[in-house]
Enzyme design. Structure first.
Site, PDB file in Angstrom:
ATOM      1  N   CYS A 236      22.045 -17.888  11.989  1.00 40.35           N
ATOM      2  CA  CYS A 236      21.887 -19.331  11.812  1.00 40.35           C
ATOM      3  C   CYS A 236      23.031 -19.969  11.021  1.00 40.35           C
ATOM      4  O   CYS A 236      23.057 -21.187  10.849  1.00 40.35           O
ATOM      5  CB  CYS A 236      20.548 -19.619  11.152  1.00 40.35           C
ATOM      6  SG  CYS A 236      19.153 -18.873  12.034  1.00 40.35           S
TER       7      CYS A 236
ATOM      8  N   HIS B 223      19.714 -26.750   5.109  1.00 38.21           N
ATOM      9  CA  HIS B 223      19.244 -25.858   6.164  1.00 38.21           C
ATOM     10  C   HIS B 223      17.765 -26.126   6.441  1.00 38.21           C
ATOM     11  O   HIS B 223      17.385 -26.375   7.571  1.00 38.21           O
ATOM     12  CB  HIS B 223      19.485 -24.408   5.738  1.00 38.21           C
ATOM     13  CG  HIS B 223      19.486 -23.437   6.869  1.00 38.21           C
ATOM     14  ND1 HIS B 223      20.267 -23.592   7.995  1.00 38.21           N
ATOM     15  CD2 HIS B 223      18.792 -22.280   7.048  1.00 38.21           C
ATOM     16  CE1 HIS B 223      20.054 -22.575   8.823  1.00 38.21           C
ATOM     17  NE2 HIS B 223      19.163 -21.775   8.271  1.00 38.21           N
TER      18      HIS B 223
ATOM     19  N   HIS C 252      14.345 -25.627  14.609  1.00 36.53           N
ATOM     20  CA  HIS C 252      15.463 -24.812  14.130  1.00 36.53           C
ATOM     21  C   HIS C 252      16.277 -24.315  15.323  1.00 36.53           C
ATOM     22  O   HIS C 252      15.860 -23.410  16.042  1.00 36.53           O
ATOM     23  CB  HIS C 252      14.901 -23.638  13.332  1.00 36.53           C
ATOM     24  CG  HIS C 252      15.931 -22.813  12.636  1.00 36.53           C
ATOM     25  ND1 HIS C 252      17.284 -22.890  12.894  1.00 36.53           N
ATOM     26  CD2 HIS C 252      15.801 -21.864  11.654  1.00 36.53           C
ATOM     27  CE1 HIS C 252      17.931 -22.041  12.128  1.00 36.53           C
ATOM     28  NE2 HIS C 252      17.059 -21.416  11.371  1.00 36.53           N
TER      29      HIS C 252
END
Length: 440
Positions: free
Chosen positions: A181, A316, A353
């Site tokens: 990520c 994030h 996400h």
């Protein structure tokens, strides 16, 4: 602290961008509208990908498994592609992971956004750095099937950047980046470093995530780190886990002098990009506050700014029990302790996400906020997590659309990412109030 004068050094800037996000978002303009209007872009699982939906939605019957909701952030146009336009055959296009196809399309759009003709670049000294992770698309390569012969290049982690460079005729460095990520901002870091070091005249930096299988939902259901209610409640007290999504974004990176000479719009100046790793110790999936704090401090030092000047932090925000408190601690100890009141949010609250593409969606959100002069709200921010003490710093969640006042004609923002393999990435961006501003 203000930026150094223009003659001190030739900064690296972002002068073109494109984005595709869930909810039918296919342009920066539509992306900004969704963000400014606080729209959630989540939808049920796609029923046209051959996924075992019934099994997926019932995994909680197994001991130790969490619930999977019929929800995620999915690209409407993941399967849309014109192979002839990009000079490949229909069979080769089908064999190519959709992340390659979406990446090629979004790269083309980023060039058009900058004012460059994508069809006139053959032989250009330009790089391509794309974040992507394997997503289990298509049949096994180690068997006889109609797509044998195309599978080696069709694997996503091998060839997203290569496809883009090949289709456009770019001759600079070309590579895929997989730091989970953190891949997006790692790709940006490599692109800016390559341009700054003279490896190429300019570069495309981006990332793409299209889920060829529901692997990520199974994995996080087993780890009990998946949202149980179909929402990604970043930094919220009622968050139950993350919610997977898709997305793609590409930006054009070049020297400021070149952008101005060619009349390209400057969306932002890259003041600093940094990456690091957690190191050993706790399990590899567990984020580390001290590593993220160390990274942010290094980026601030490289950028040469007062951290109090940073008005927006795009975090994030995975909405996981371990991830959000660790990240918030690092941000509180840096930007939150600087004496100003930076506003924090996460695009994951809107779109889920997007994994390897998460950082690029966050970066483009930041650039659009700087362009429009408003900080968009982070959804579900009315009930901040109680896992951290919010009173110990000035960091606050962005709860509504509000004006973003510039500092001497410039808006300063930051974006963070961290990955399942232990990698962290951070970028600090300066955005001019207007392109022709003499203050930038």
């Amino acid at each position: 602290m203000t930026l150094s004068t223009k003659q001190d050094r030739d900064h690296i800037v972002i002068s073109g961008m494109s984005v595709e996000a869930p909810g039918g978002i296919e342009s920066p303009a539509s992306f900004w509208s969704a963000l400014a209007e606080s729209r959630e872009l989540i939808s049920p699982f796609p029923r046209d990908r051959g996924w075992p939906i019934d099994d997926l939605l019932s995994v909680s019957r197994h001991d130790g498994w969490g619930k999977v909701s019929d929800a995620g952030g999915f690209l409407d146009g993941a399967a849309a592609f014109d192979p002839a336009f990009f000079g490949i055959t229909q069979r080769e296009a089908i064999a190519a992971d959709p992340q390659q196809r979406v990446g090629m399309r979004v790269a083309w759009q980023a060039l058009e956004n900058s004012g460059i003709n994508p069809g006139a670049l053959d032989g250009a000294d330009a790089g391509c750095f794309i974040g992507a992770s394997p997503m289990e698309y298509g049949p096994r390569a180690a068997e006889v099937n109609p797509y044998s012969g195309h599978r080696a290049v069709g694997l996503a982690s091998l060839s997203v950047a290569g496809r883009i460079s090949h289709s456009l005729g770019l001759t600079g460095p070309s590579m895929c980046v997989d730091s989970a990520c953190a891949s997006s901002l790692s790709a940006l870091h490599l692109a800016a470093t390559a341009v700054r070091g003279g490896e190429c005249e300019w570069a495309l930096a981006g990332a793409v995530c299209v889920m060829g299988s529901p692997l990520a939902f199974y994995e996080f259901a087993k780890n009990n780190a998946l949202s149980t209610d179909g929402h990604c409640r970043s930094y919220a007290d009622d968050a139950t886990g993350t919610l997977w999504g898709e997305g793609a974004g590409v930006v054009l990176v070049e020297h400021e002098s070149r952008a101005r000479r060619l009349g390209h719009r400057i969306y932002g100046r890259i003041l600093a990009t940094c990456t690091n790793h957690n190191g050993k110790g706790r399990p590899i999936l567990v984020p580390r506050a001290h590593a993220q704090e160390r990274l942010v401090r290094k980026a601030i030092d490289i950028a040469g700014i007062d951290p109090a000047d940073v008005g927006m932090v795009e975090g994030h925000g995975t909405a996981t029990r371990a991830g959000d408190p660790a990240e918030l601690t690092a941000l509180q100890n840096t930007y939150g302790a600087a004496g100003s009141s930076p506003l924090l949010g996460s695009v994951k609250s809107n779109a889920g996400h997007a994994q390897a593409a998460a950082g690029l969606l966050g970066l483009i959100k930041l650039l659009l906020a700087g362009q429009h002069g408003y900080i968009p709200p982070s959804l579900f921010s009315e009930n901040p997590t109680t896992k951290v003490d919010w009173d110990r710093s000035s960091l606050r969640l962005a709860t509504k659309l509000q004006p973003w006042e510039p500092n001497n004609g410039v808006r300063y923002g930051a974006v963070s990412s961290f990955g399942a393999g232990g990698s962290n990435a951070h970028a600090i961006i300066a955005m001019p109030v207007r392109e022709e501003s003499d203050d930038f």
